[in-house]
Design an enzyme around this catalytic site. Structure first.
Site, mmCIF file in Angstrom:
data_model
loop_
_atom_site.group_PDB
_atom_site.id
_atom_site.type_symbol
_atom_site.label_atom_id
_atom_site.label_comp_id
_atom_site.label_asym_id
_atom_site.label_seq_id
_atom_site.Cartn_x
_atom_site.Cartn_y
_atom_site.Cartn_z
ATOM 1 N N GLY A 10 0.835 -1.195 0.000
ATOM 2 C CA GLY A 10 0.000 0.000 0.000
ATOM 3 C C GLY A 10 0.866 1.239 0.000
ATOM 4 C CB CYS A 11 0.246 4.616 1.329
ATOM 5 S SG CYS A 11 1.091 6.191 1.524
ATOM 6 C CG PHE A 12 5.993 5.165 -0.321
ATOM 7 C CD1 PHE A 12 5.375 6.348 0.043
ATOM 8 C CD2 PHE A 12 6.666 5.137 -1.530
ATOM 9 C CE1 PHE A 12 5.420 7.472 -0.760
ATOM 10 C CE2 PHE A 12 6.728 6.261 -2.345
ATOM 11 C CZ PHE A 12 6.106 7.431 -1.952
ATOM 12 C CE1 TYR A 153 -3.902 7.273 2.682
ATOM 13 C CE2 TYR A 153 -1.862 7.107 3.922
ATOM 14 C CZ TYR A 153 -2.765 6.562 3.027
ATOM 15 O OH TYR A 153 -2.541 5.320 2.495
#
Length: 176
Positions: A10-12, A153
């Site tokens: 997913g998002c680093f 986020y």
């Protein structure tokens, strides 16, 4: 002596923040790998056209933290049954991927993935591929969670992963 491991889940920003909690981890660098575009930018990777995934490269001391322990943390902090997505992030750039550096890592990761299949109702779709080239992400993406802990986020997605590592892997935190 240091070794490196490369993971995408997913998002680093989230994976980087989780891995940095572990004792024996010397550095975690956000970047891109697994695709065909040379020296891609974040915008290019986000387009889904480069073939790259957002990944982190973990440099660690194998005397303190074993590769299979990194695999355990990696798989505990994302859903390996989600094809090309994690949480709100959708696209092949967010796929679950282990990029191995040598045959030993390939064998360990393959065995770990095989064992995981029995723990999930859905099939584990984590890609296993050799690391060919790792491209460091732009500086603004490095240490993102540390720099922006109050970002919405980060609060919603990275912070819970960090907390999970702190709770589930407390014995591995602070080992040096």
């Amino acid at each position: 002596m240091s070794e490196s491991a490369t993971f995408g889940g997913g998002c680093f920003w989230c994976t980087e923040a989780a891995m940095k909690e572990l004792g024996g981890v010397q550095s975690v660098t956000s970047g891109y790998a697994g695709g065909h575009t040379e020296d891609p930018t974040y915008r290019e990777v986000c387009s889904g056209q480069t073939g790259h995934a957002e990944v982190v490269q973990v440099t660690y001391d194998p005397e303190v933290l074993a590769y299979d322990e990194l695999l355990e943390v990696f798989f505990a902090t994302h859903d390996p049954t989600q094809l090309n997505r994690q949480g709100p992030d959708v696209g092949s750039q967010y796929r679950s991927i282990v990029l191995f550096h040598d045959e030993t890592q390939r064998e360990q990761a393959a065995a770990y993935i095989d064992a995981l299949d029995s723990e999930y109702d859905d099939e584990v779709v984590t890609e296993l591929a050799p690391l060919e080239t790792f491209y460091r992400a732009e500086e603004k993406h490095q240490d993102y969670f540390e720099k922006h802990p109050n970002d919405a986020y980060c609060r919603m997605h990275a912070a819970p992963k960090v907390e999970k590592v702190r709770e589930k892997f407390a014995a591995k935190i602070g080992e040096a």
